[in-house]
Enzyme design. Structure first.
Site, PDB file in Angstrom:
ATOM      1  N   THR B  17      84.160   9.473 -68.099  1.00 24.76           N
ATOM      2  CA  THR B  17      85.363   9.434 -68.935  1.00 24.76           C
ATOM      3  C   THR B  17      85.899   8.015 -69.123  1.00 24.76           C
ATOM      4  O   THR B  17      86.805   7.791 -69.907  1.00 24.76           O
ATOM      5  CB  THR B  17      86.481  10.319 -68.332  1.00 24.76           C
ATOM      6  OG1 THR B  17      86.723   9.856 -66.996  1.00 24.76           O
ATOM      7  CG2 THR B  17      86.074  11.773 -68.298  1.00 24.76           C
ATOM      8  N   GLY B  18      85.331   7.049 -68.399  1.00 24.15           N
ATOM      9  CA  GLY B  18      85.753   5.655 -68.571  1.00 24.15           C
ATOM     10  C   GLY B  18      85.157   5.060 -69.833  1.00 24.15           C
ATOM     11  O   GLY B  18      84.283   5.659 -70.462  1.00 24.15           O
ATOM     12  N   SER B  19      85.611   3.872 -70.217  1.00 26.58           N
ATOM     13  CA  SER B  19      85.170   3.311 -71.493  1.00 26.58           C
ATOM     14  C   SER B  19      83.665   3.015 -71.485  1.00 26.58           C
ATOM     15  O   SER B  19      82.969   3.300 -72.461  1.00 26.58           O
ATOM     16  CB  SER B  19      85.976   2.053 -71.834  1.00 26.58           C
ATOM     17  OG  SER B  19      85.739   1.049 -70.863  1.00 26.58           O
ATOM     18  N   GLU B  20      83.159   2.436 -70.391  1.00 27.92           N
ATOM     19  CA  GLU B  20      81.724   2.143 -70.316  1.00 27.92           C
ATOM     20  C   GLU B  20      80.912   3.441 -70.290  1.00 27.92           C
ATOM     21  O   GLU B  20      79.887   3.559 -70.963  1.00 27.92           O
ATOM     22  CB  GLU B  20      81.406   1.313 -69.062  1.00 27.92           C
ATOM     23  CG  GLU B  20      81.905  -0.119 -69.119  1.00 27.92           C
ATOM     24  CD  GLU B  20      81.222  -0.943 -70.210  1.00 27.92           C
ATOM     25  OE1 GLU B  20      79.996  -1.100 -70.149  1.00 27.92           O
ATOM     26  OE2 GLU B  20      81.930  -1.412 -71.118  1.00 27.92           O
ATOM     27  N   ILE B 100      74.679   0.840 -62.622  1.00 28.83           N
ATOM     28  CA  ILE B 100      74.817  -0.168 -63.677  1.00 28.83           C
ATOM     29  C   ILE B 100      75.895  -1.197 -63.314  1.00 28.83           C
ATOM     30  O   ILE B 100      75.767  -2.362 -63.634  1.00 28.83           O
ATOM     31  CB  ILE B 100      75.195   0.510 -65.020  1.00 28.83           C
ATOM     32  CG1 ILE B 100      74.207   1.641 -65.367  1.00 28.83           C
ATOM     33  CG2 ILE B 100      75.291  -0.516 -66.138  1.00 28.83           C
ATOM     34  CD1 ILE B 100      72.789   1.209 -65.587  1.00 28.83           C
ATOM     35  N   THR B 101      76.940  -0.765 -62.651  1.00 29.76           N
ATOM     36  CA  THR B 101      78.108  -1.602 -62.358  1.00 29.76           C
ATOM     37  C   THR B 101      77.732  -2.965 -61.792  1.00 29.76           C
ATOM     38  O   THR B 101      76.887  -3.053 -60.909  1.00 29.76           O
ATOM     39  CB  THR B 101      79.011  -0.877 -61.331  1.00 29.76           C
ATOM     40  OG1 THR B 101      79.146   0.484 -61.710  1.00 29.76           O
ATOM     41  CG2 THR B 101      80.376  -1.546 -61.240  1.00 29.76           C
ATOM     42  N   GLU B 102      78.400  -4.004 -62.316  1.00 31.90           N
ATOM     43  CA  GLU B 102      78.165  -5.346 -61.767  1.00 31.90           C
ATOM     44  C   GLU B 102      79.365  -5.782 -60.949  1.00 31.90           C
ATOM     45  O   GLU B 102      80.423  -5.173 -61.001  1.00 31.90           O
ATOM     46  CB  GLU B 102      77.890  -6.349 -62.890  1.00 31.90           C
ATOM     47  CG  GLU B 102      79.049  -6.585 -63.816  1.00 31.90           C
ATOM     48  CD  GLU B 102      78.745  -7.633 -64.885  1.00 31.90           C
ATOM     49  OE1 GLU B 102      78.113  -8.644 -64.557  1.00 31.90           O
ATOM     50  OE2 GLU B 102      79.153  -7.431 -66.030  1.00 31.90           O
ATOM     51  N   TYR B 165      65.384  -7.227 -72.534  1.00 39.52           N
ATOM     52  CA  TYR B 165      65.508  -6.859 -73.951  1.00 39.52           C
ATOM     53  C   TYR B 165      64.614  -7.759 -74.800  1.00 39.52           C
ATOM     54  O   TYR B 165      63.928  -7.314 -75.711  1.00 39.52           O
ATOM     55  CB  TYR B 165      66.954  -6.999 -74.451  1.00 39.52           C
ATOM     56  CG  TYR B 165      68.011  -6.334 -73.601  1.00 39.52           C
ATOM     57  CD1 TYR B 165      67.690  -5.328 -72.694  1.00 39.52           C
ATOM     58  CD2 TYR B 165      69.352  -6.704 -73.714  1.00 39.52           C
ATOM     59  CE1 TYR B 165      68.679  -4.736 -71.922  1.00 39.52           C
ATOM     60  CE2 TYR B 165      70.336  -6.112 -72.939  1.00 39.52           C
ATOM     61  CZ  TYR B 165      69.989  -5.137 -72.041  1.00 39.52           C
ATOM     62  OH  TYR B 165      70.957  -4.560 -71.283  1.00 39.52           O
ATOM     63  N   GLU B 213      63.387 -14.103 -61.027  1.00 41.34           N
ATOM     64  CA  GLU B 213      64.227 -15.287 -61.125  1.00 41.34           C
ATOM     65  C   GLU B 213      64.452 -15.844 -59.729  1.00 41.34           C
ATOM     66  O   GLU B 213      64.096 -15.210 -58.738  1.00 41.34           O
ATOM     67  CB  GLU B 213      65.552 -14.972 -61.827  1.00 41.34           C
ATOM     68  CG  GLU B 213      66.407 -13.961 -61.097  1.00 41.34           C
ATOM     69  CD  GLU B 213      67.624 -13.485 -61.889  1.00 41.34           C
ATOM     70  OE1 GLU B 213      67.576 -13.474 -63.125  1.00 41.34           O
ATOM     71  OE2 GLU B 213      68.611 -13.117 -61.255  1.00 41.34           O
ATOM     72  N   HIS B 251      73.834 -14.400 -61.768  1.00 37.68           N
ATOM     73  CA  HIS B 251      73.529 -13.292 -60.867  1.00 37.68           C
ATOM     74  C   HIS B 251      73.871 -13.699 -59.445  1.00 37.68           C
ATOM     75  O   HIS B 251      73.563 -14.812 -59.026  1.00 37.68           O
ATOM     76  CB  HIS B 251      72.041 -12.930 -60.936  1.00 37.68           C
ATOM     77  CG  HIS B 251      71.679 -12.217 -62.204  1.00 37.68           C
ATOM     78  ND1 HIS B 251      70.391 -12.135 -62.655  1.00 37.68           N
ATOM     79  CD2 HIS B 251      72.429 -11.567 -63.112  1.00 37.68           C
ATOM     80  CE1 HIS B 251      70.376 -11.455 -63.784  1.00 37.68           C
ATOM     81  NE2 HIS B 251      71.601 -11.111 -64.085  1.00 37.68           N
TER      82      HIS B 251
END
Lengths: 439, 295
Positions: B17-20, B100-102, B165, B213, B251
């Site tokens: 229900t959050g925006s993301e 997913i959360t950073e 991507y 990396e 990162h």
């Protein structure tokens, strides 16, 4: 459990205070924009020792001084308490202070003044000394090593403990690997007194120091977890001839991701941070200053890191042109963020060209292109003349639309190149052709 | 077949229900993913409308699984609540949990990873701070854009989102079996090695691209693993050759400390294991083309 009662009350106090602090910090964090990602916070020795003292990790009496006069006053006060002998220690975030002459014994206020005068302003491996720590001189019987840290490879925490301290632990690892104990620590069960004693015994700390050292380790662990640290190191941890165990020097690294629930701001250090980095941080930009000529703006940490490499690689053909900075503007790339980014990058006088490298994934390139056009308008309205060429590469989501917007805007400073490698080459070429600013 | 995520995967979104959660839940649905439900303890029993589809909201992961047969969770819960959300997913023994959360404190990640291990690793954790998993043409769990590439024979594992991507886009004509963004934090659940092992066993994957990396020694360990266990061709790319020591590059894990974790050391380790390493992302893509042609 020896000393448990005293420890319990200390920790309860510490925790009560932390709960209050944390609540204040949480409120402050909510006001703060959440786009900010900073480096881990390395503390100065004096800051590390302030934390040690808060958590009941025993340290020698000490106080930090900004000037030789302060060093003299502090030493005079210590002398009045019966301890005139002090160590004057340069406060820099690098090793090898002793060898560089940044740590000196002083036998009283006048001597402390003189030693501080010599040390403040000194350059140690590129770090200028702005402060000295005045610490009561401690008689040392033995030097040990103790730390808690993140063990990335095993995805857990670890304690390193050794009876051989006072020198680089890496050297001990080479010369006498058996003298170093690496003890895994579960994030679920942590370190109680029994676990602390296990660590100390594994490091072969002798019996006469073991109990106090274990107590120190238990408190150090509380600090490691409660402060969201990724490293807490005591080196040396010393045993004095009168049987006390003390943390003589300390190194602490804090996790900036935990800033929202910690009061880490108090350790901010404007004097040793690059002024452009400080301003970028104020604008919530993820910027790192480097030594080079091509300003870099991109989206996504990995892509920007890669952009630096591609520019440095392309720059080899132009007499060693290098990237001037790291700047990740993340997703979105609104006009304001783009304007702030361009302003920060162009405020670096060594920048001779700029490379804006955006791959549209979720971000749409038409929005980025509009952002660039508005950003240049915004900068012009702020009176900031953009006098250096900007090479733009847009690819991915809505790349064609984005390129068309830039072509149509016909901005004299903007040049488009379709590929990342080609754009990097062009940006390096333009930087090599441009005269240095002010030249 | 693809790895970890297939056409049969049933996705639930923690923080739907959050925006993301809403934004990316809708994108996942639009990509043809089975988004079967989501959680928000305060909005249990309601539904959330994503692009015209009403998706049910449950109180807990266990309830969602029981009601919908969900077997994958994608976590969008903000960093202040991520640890609790992931612990709940592990407790419910969901087979796959993609975080997913950073910006998650590493003490929190260490704790939920330790808990997953204690529970016998019944839940595969991907991330945190990662773009998720995409098996083009089958399912898309996370924030990887679905329309930049096509279904094909390349497997991809990457620490970085945008480089993922970029690579998927450059090689869109050949296409991908599965792309896994494992994230660049100091502690992550699923590693390069886990993905390499799965790609080696996946009959639909012919070659693997591995993007690493600076920081840590995951690439070096992956190189050793490839030497011993991977028969399929692997092409590599490492970002961060110009990164200075002691500075983080975005990162949380991308930091060089002392002599370890440099891009050069990683490149050398990979090449020693027979992996061809590109100097730039485009050169890497060109190497993959060469490899695919000779198969």
């Amino acid at each position: 459990m020896p000393g448990a009662g005293c420890l319990g009350s200390d920790r309860r106090r510490a925790r009560a205070r932390l709960l209050v602090d944390a609540a204040v910090t949480r409120r402050a964090a909510r006001r703060k924009q959440r786009t900010e990602i900073g480096p881990p916070v390395d503390l100065f020795e004096y800051q590390a020792k302030e934390l040690f003292a808060e958590y009941g990790v025993p340290v020698p009496k000490d106080k930090v001084a900004d000037t030789p006069e302060e060093a003299r006053e502090i030493t005079a006060a210590f002398a009045a308490e019966g301890t005139p002998e002090v160590v004057v220690k340069a406060q820099v975030k690098t090793g090898g202070r002793g060898k560089a002459g940044g740590v000196k014994l002083a036998d009283g206020p006048a001597d402390a003044y003189e030693k501080a005068q010599r040390i403040i302003g000194m350059d140690i491996k590129g770090h200028t000394v702005h402060k000295v720590l005045i610490a009561e001189a401690t008689d040392i019987q033995s030097e040990y090593y103790l730390s808690f840290l993140l063990d990335r490879a095993n995805r857990t925490f670890m304690s390193i403990c050794s009876v051989e301290g006072g020198i680089e632990i890496e050297d001990v690892a080479h010369s006498n690997p058996d003298a170093i104990a690496r003890v895994p620590v579960s994030p679920l069960t942590g370190v109680d007194y029994a676990k602390a004693l296990e660590i100390i015994k594994a490091g072969r700390i002798p019996d006469e120091a073991a109990e106090q050292a274990a107590l120190l380790a238990e408190r150090l662990w509380a600090m490691f977890t409660d402060e969201d640290a990724t490293l807490v190191e005591v080196n040396p941890m010393v045993l004095t001839p009168d049987g006390r165990v003390l943390a003589l020097d300390g190194k602490v690294t804090l996790d900036d991701n935990a800033a929202y629930r910690q009061d880490h701001e108090r350790f901010a250090d404007a004097s040793s941070t690059d002024p452009i980095e400080t301003r970028a941080k104020e604008k919530h930009l993820n910027y790192v200053k480097l030594e080079g000529e091509v300003g870099i703006i991109g989206n996504g940490a990995g892509l920007v890191m890669s952009t630096l490499d591609v520019v440095a690689y392309a720059g080899e053909a132009f007499g060693g042109i290098r990237p001037a900075n790291f700047l990740d503007i993340g997703g979105g790339a609104s006009a304001e963020v783009m304007a702030n980014g361009l302003e920060i990058v162009l405020s670096d006088p060594s920048v001779r060209s700029v490379f804006v490298n955006v791959f549209g994934g979720i971000t749409a390139c038409d929005a980025v292109a509009n952002g660039i056009v508005s950003a240049l308008g915004l900068l012009a309205s702020r009176g900031e003349e953009v006098d250096r060429p900007i090479v733009v590469r847009l690819d991915g989501n809505k790349a064609a639309e984005g390129r068309a917007i830039l072509t149509e805007a016909n901005l004299p400073v903007v040049e488009q190149v379709d590929t990342m490698d080609g754009a990097a080459r062009r940006a390096a070429e333009l930087a090599a052709a441009a005269p240095a600013k002010g030249a | 077949m693809a790895i970890f995520l297939t056409a049969e995967s049933r996705i639930l979104v923690q923080g739907i229900t959050g925006s993301e959660g809403r934004k990316h839940g809708a994108r996942m649905l639009a990509a043809g993913t089975n988004v079967v439900g989501g959680t928000n303890p305060r909005k249990a029993g309601q539904t959330v409308e994503l692009n015209g589809t009403e998706v049910p909201v449950f109180g807990t992961v266990a309830e969602t699984m029981a009601a919908t047969g969900a077997d994958v969770s994608v976590v969008f819960v903000p960093e202040t609540g991520t640890k609790t959300a992931v612990l709940e997913a592990i407790e419910a023994e969901i087979p796959l949990c993609i975080v997913i959360t950073e910006g998650i404190p590493v003490h929190d990640t260490a704790e939920f990873w330790a808990y997953a291990c204690e529970k016998g690793n019944k839940t595969r954790i991907v991330g945190p701070n990662c773009p998720g998993i995409a098996s083009p043409g089958k399912s898309n769990a996370g924030i990887i854009p679905a329309d930049i590439t096509s279904e094909g024979r390349i497997g991809l594992v990457s620490k970085s989102g945008t480089l993922t991507y970029q690579m998927m886009y450059e090689l869109r004509d050949i296409g991908f079996s599965t792309a896994v963004g494992i994230g660049g934090d100091p502690i992550i659940g699923t590693t390069h090695i886990d993905c390499l092992r799965a790609f080696e066993d996946d009959p639909e994957t012919s070659a693997v691209v591995m993007i690493g990396e600076i920081g840590g020694d995951a690439e070096e360990r992956a190189a050793a693993f490839i030497e011993q266990n991977v028969s399929k061709p692997v092409v590599g790319y490492v970002a961060g050759f110009t990164a200075p020591e002691g500075k983080t590059m975005g990162h949380a894990g991308a930091i060089i400390s002392g002599s370890s974790g440099t891009a050069q050391a990683k490149k050398e380790a990979l090449e020693k294991a027979g992996v061809r390493v590109g100097k730039t992302p485009s050169e890497t893509a060109a190497l993959v083309r060469e490899v695919i042609r000779t198969l």
